[in-house]
Enzyme design. Structure first.
Site, PDB file in Angstrom:
ATOM      1  N   LYS A 100       0.830  -1.280  -0.028  1.00 12.91           N
ATOM      2  CA  LYS A 100       0.037  -0.044   0.094  1.00 12.91           C
ATOM      3  C   LYS A 100       0.786   1.155   0.015  1.00 12.91           C
ATOM      4  O   LYS A 100       1.907   1.069   0.536  1.00 12.91           O
ATOM      5  CB  LYS A 100      -0.884   0.062   1.273  1.00 12.91           C
ATOM      6  CG  LYS A 100      -2.173   1.012   1.050  1.00 12.91           C
ATOM      7  CD  LYS A 100      -3.318   0.055   0.440  1.00 12.91           C
ATOM      8  CE  LYS A 100      -4.501   0.871   0.267  1.00 12.91           C
ATOM      9  NZ  LYS A 100      -5.774   0.089  -0.164  1.00 12.91           N
ATOM     10  N   GLY A 210     -23.848   4.389   0.779  1.00 11.87           N
ATOM     11  CA  GLY A 210     -22.849   4.713  -0.182  1.00 11.87           C
ATOM     12  C   GLY A 210     -23.128   4.614  -1.411  1.00 11.87           C
ATOM     13  O   GLY A 210     -23.836   3.561  -1.874  1.00 11.87           O
ATOM     14  N   GLY A 212     -21.181   5.572  -4.282  1.00 12.20           N
ATOM     15  CA  GLY A 212     -19.956   6.047  -5.055  1.00 12.20           C
ATOM     16  C   GLY A 212     -19.683   4.892  -6.036  1.00 12.20           C
ATOM     17  O   GLY A 212     -20.700   4.312  -6.474  1.00 12.20           O
ATOM     18  N   ASN A 213     -18.363   4.820  -6.456  1.00 15.06           N
ATOM     19  CA  ASN A 213     -18.205   3.597  -7.315  1.00 15.06           C
ATOM     20  C   ASN A 213     -18.791   2.108  -6.957  1.00 15.06           C
ATOM     21  O   ASN A 213     -19.432   1.503  -7.861  1.00 15.06           O
ATOM     22  CB  ASN A 213     -16.491   3.406  -7.300  1.00 15.06           C
ATOM     23  CG  ASN A 213     -16.153   2.419  -8.379  1.00 15.06           C
ATOM     24  OD1 ASN A 213     -16.131   1.174  -7.791  1.00 15.06           O
ATOM     25  ND2 ASN A 213     -15.834   2.680  -9.624  1.00 15.06           N
ATOM     26  N   ALA A 214     -18.544   1.634  -5.600  1.00 17.49           N
ATOM     27  CA  ALA A 214     -18.649   0.433  -5.384  1.00 17.49           C
ATOM     28  C   ALA A 214     -20.550   0.396  -5.121  1.00 17.49           C
ATOM     29  O   ALA A 214     -21.114  -0.462  -5.590  1.00 17.49           O
ATOM     30  CB  ALA A 214     -18.266   0.182  -4.024  1.00 17.49           C
ATOM     31  N   GLY A 215     -21.031   1.348  -4.332  1.00 15.70           N
ATOM     32  CA  GLY A 215     -22.680   1.181  -4.054  1.00 15.70           C
ATOM     33  C   GLY A 215     -23.547   1.591  -5.097  1.00 15.70           C
ATOM     34  O   GLY A 215     -24.357   0.968  -5.411  1.00 15.70           O
TER      35      GLY A 215
HETATM   36  P1  NAD Z   1     -16.565   6.673  -3.545  1.00 25.56           P
HETATM   37  O1  NAD Z   1     -15.787   7.745  -2.908  1.00 25.56           O
HETATM   38  O2  NAD Z   1     -16.774   6.451  -5.127  1.00 25.56           O
HETATM   39  O3  NAD Z   1     -18.113   6.496  -2.867  1.00 25.56           O
HETATM   40  C1  NAD Z   1     -18.263   6.654  -1.492  1.00 25.56           C
HETATM   41  C2  NAD Z   1     -19.561   7.008  -1.269  1.00 25.56           C
HETATM   42  O4  NAD Z   1     -19.721   7.003   0.237  1.00 25.56           O
HETATM   43  C3  NAD Z   1     -20.035   8.329  -1.799  1.00 25.56           C
HETATM   44  O5  NAD Z   1     -21.340   7.991  -2.239  1.00 25.56           O
HETATM   45  C4  NAD Z   1     -20.168   9.153  -0.456  1.00 25.56           C
HETATM   46  O6  NAD Z   1     -21.175  10.207  -0.543  1.00 25.56           O
HETATM   47  C5  NAD Z   1     -20.564   8.012   0.502  1.00 25.56           C
HETATM   48  N1  NAD Z   1     -20.359   8.458   1.736  1.00 25.56           N
HETATM   49  C6  NAD Z   1     -19.079   9.234   2.258  1.00 25.56           C
HETATM   50  N2  NAD Z   1     -19.341   9.206   3.593  1.00 25.56           N
HETATM   51  C7  NAD Z   1     -20.319   8.870   4.053  1.00 25.56           C
HETATM   52  C8  NAD Z   1     -21.180   8.725   5.280  1.00 25.56           C
HETATM   53  N3  NAD Z   1     -20.385   9.179   6.441  1.00 25.56           N
HETATM   54  N4  NAD Z   1     -22.394   7.930   5.313  1.00 25.56           N
HETATM   55  C9  NAD Z   1     -22.803   7.596   4.161  1.00 25.56           C
HETATM   56  N5  NAD Z   1     -22.311   7.571   2.829  1.00 25.56           N
HETATM   57  C10 NAD Z   1     -21.092   8.210   2.734  1.00 25.56           C
HETATM   58  O7  NAD Z   1     -15.764   5.266  -2.755  1.00 25.56           O
HETATM   59  P2  NAD Z   1     -15.871   3.854  -3.389  1.00 25.56           P
HETATM   60  O8  NAD Z   1     -14.571   3.540  -4.332  1.00 25.56           O
HETATM   61  O9  NAD Z   1     -17.171   3.516  -3.913  1.00 25.56           O
HETATM   62  O10 NAD Z   1     -15.500   2.902  -2.064  1.00 25.56           O
HETATM   63  C11 NAD Z   1     -16.418   3.034  -0.877  1.00 25.56           C
HETATM   64  C12 NAD Z   1     -15.934   1.855   0.152  1.00 25.56           C
HETATM   65  O11 NAD Z   1     -15.588   0.722  -0.782  1.00 25.56           O
HETATM   66  C13 NAD Z   1     -14.765   2.354   0.704  1.00 25.56           C
HETATM   67  O12 NAD Z   1     -14.717   1.726   2.101  1.00 25.56           O
HETATM   68  C14 NAD Z   1     -13.376   1.560  -0.223  1.00 25.56           C
HETATM   69  O13 NAD Z   1     -12.341   1.240   0.689  1.00 25.56           O
HETATM   70  C15 NAD Z   1     -14.373   0.350  -0.479  1.00 25.56           C
HETATM   71  N6  NAD Z   1     -13.591  -0.357  -1.630  1.00 25.56           N
HETATM   72  C16 NAD Z   1     -13.699   0.150  -2.991  1.00 25.56           C
HETATM   73  C17 NAD Z   1     -13.275  -0.391  -4.000  1.00 25.56           C
HETATM   74  C18 NAD Z   1     -13.209   0.295  -5.444  1.00 25.56           C
HETATM   75  O14 NAD Z   1     -12.551  -0.259  -6.376  1.00 25.56           O
HETATM   76  N7  NAD Z   1     -13.865   1.397  -5.592  1.00 25.56           N
HETATM   77  C19 NAD Z   1     -12.349  -1.426  -3.749  1.00 25.56           C
HETATM   78  C20 NAD Z   1     -12.193  -2.146  -2.645  1.00 25.56           C
HETATM   79  C21 NAD Z   1     -12.872  -1.313  -1.445  1.00 25.56           C
END
Ligand code: NAD
Length: 404
Positions: A100, A210, A212-215
């Site tokens: 990391k 959430g 974002g990308n994952a949700g």
């Molecule tokens: P992102 O930044 O694209 O999205 C995050 C989302 O969470 C946004 O919609 C944001 O508004 C929301 N959010 C932030 N704070 C919040 C809160 N207090 N309450 C509710 N919602 C809140 O991030 P992502 O890439 O979707 O990642 C989300 C999670 O998934 C993280 O924990 C990340 O470590 C994990 N993850 C992501 C990936 C990936 O490839 N994207 C891979 C492994 C793990």
């Protein structure tokens, strides 16, 4: 944080039956690189930023893990994250160790040009550490395909050859893989399909924290599968419709207005309420430590898919187990992202690029095999986390034994 990892290793190591020397080796990172990045800002002033790259363990292959740009980055945090990458990569059985990186910076305060200079400086500082067979970075919090592209360009300038497999999460035109953008959600989806079959739940109702990308990608996959997504949220709050949300409309609303809360025709709820809704499947996909001792008794979901890293506290986890809730742990649930990163690296090394359907088929196979392996290692479906940890520690231990 390191004490937690050591306690974790003692417990899991004992239950996995691994030797004390293996626990000792895994209790410390192999290598920690530190640097101070000195950047000229657009206004001519000079600023410095602490930067790190940790190769936690490379027994199973080159180090692999993302680089985050965030003000809270510390050596300790990066080291712990590198440890968890070692575990995650072993759970999905990709031929990597764990790594990391991070820079303590608020990237939102930087201009595009400043961000480019910082990204290039990071690669110059740690160029020795990186390489297609040594350590392969990727995006993480607040880093993206553009930053990967600058980093690749800088690395290739330093080593005086093309080496696209040095980094993953690249734009497609620089050797990125198809499906990488939705890989985390899709990997989680493939696993949860299997879990739902095992618990005899067809067409679950779903709540997702959430967007974002994952949700948001998970929401789309769930609704395309005909599952009723009744609640979603982002940092501004949540929306709830027991008859099911129109996900395409929610996506449009998020894109146009910046938040899901402006979606019309649903009840506004808080992020806390979302977690305790009466749903079959709950998907935390935002931040860590949201399911805690305080709210866990109210959680009604039968299955929890941890797309976010660390959404459940250890205390809450124990209670969920007692309640019979099936928790798909983060190290399995969100490993689709690093799995497609691995596919990207394979494609870069062979020079042969796969069609979308092929990437999806391979991802499905990897994730389903990982779930099957984890299940076999778990006493029952409520103990998948323990099973995943044991499986990973056993896999790393086996590689270490051959080396010593
Ligand atoms: P992102 O930044 O694209 O999205 C995050 C989302 O969470 C946004 O919609 C944001 O508004 C929301 N959010 C932030 N704070 C919040 C809160 N207090 N309450 C509710 N919602 C809140 O991030 P992502 O890439 O979707 O990642 C989300 C999670 O998934 C993280 O924990 C990340 O470590 C994990 N993850 C992501 C990936 C990936 O490839 N994207 C891979 C492994 C793990």
């Amino acid at each position: 944080m390191m004490e937690k990892i050591q306690a974790f290793l003692r417990e899991v190591g004992r239950s996995a039956g691994v030797e004390d020397w293996i626990i000792e080796v895994l209790s410390k990172p192999e290598k920690v690189y530190k640097a101070t990045l000195t950047i000229k800002m657009d206004d001519g002033t000079i600023r410095t930023f602490p930067a790190y790259r940790v190769q936690y363990n490379t027994a199973r292959g080159p180090a692999k893990g993302g680089i985050r740009f965030h003000p809270n980055v510390t050596e300790e945090e990066v080291t712990a994250l590198a440890f968890w990458m070692t575990i995650k990569n072993a759970v999905v059985n990709i031929p990597y160790g764990g790594g990391k990186g991070g820079v303590a910076v608020n990237p939102k305060e930087l201009s595009r040009n400043e961000l480019e200079r910082l990204s290039r400086a990071y690669v110059r500082a740690f160029a020795e550490a990186f390489g297609v067979d040594k350590d392969i970075p990727a995006p993480d919090v607040y880093t993206n395909p553009q930053i990967m592209a600058w980093m690749l360009d800088e690395f290739e300038t330093i080593v005086r050859r093309k080496e696209p497999g040095f980094i993953t999460g690249k734009p497609i035109s620089l050797g990125g893989s198809l499906v990488r953008d939705i890989a985390t959600a899709l990997g989680g989806f493939y696993v949860v399909e299997e879990v739902l079959r095992d618990v005899d739940l067809e067409k679950p109702t779903v709540a997702i924290q959430g967007f974002g990308n994952a949700g948001s990608n998970f929401a789309r996959l769930a609704s395309e599968a005909g599952w009723k997504v009744i609640a979603v949220s982002d940092s501004k709050g949540g929306i709830y419709d027991p008859d099911g949300l129109d996900i395409e409309e929610v996506l449009r609303t998020k894109k146009e207005t910046g938040s899901v809360i402006n979606y019309e025709g649903a009840r506004r709820i808080s992020n806390e309420e979302l977690l305790t809704l009466d749903v079959d499947l709950l998907v935390p996909a935002a931040i860590e430590n949201v399911i805690t001792e305080k709210n866990v008794e109210e959680v009604k979901a039968k299955v929890i898919l941890e797309l976010a890293n660390g959404p459940t506290t250890p205390e809450a986890d124990r209670i969920l187990q007692k309640k019979g809730v099936v928790v798909v742990p983060d190290v399995l649930a969100n490993a689709g992202g690093v799995t497609v990163s691995y596919f990207e690296w394979v494609q870069n090394r062979t020079g042969e690029y796969w069609k979308e359907e092929e990437v999806k088929r391979k991802l499905s196979e990897k994730m389903k095999t990982a779930y099957k392996d984890v299940k076999e290692e778990s006493e029952d479906l409520t103990k998948l986390r323990e099973g995943a940890y044991r499986l990973a520690v056993k896999r790393v231990a086996e590689a270490l034994r051959w080396r010593f």
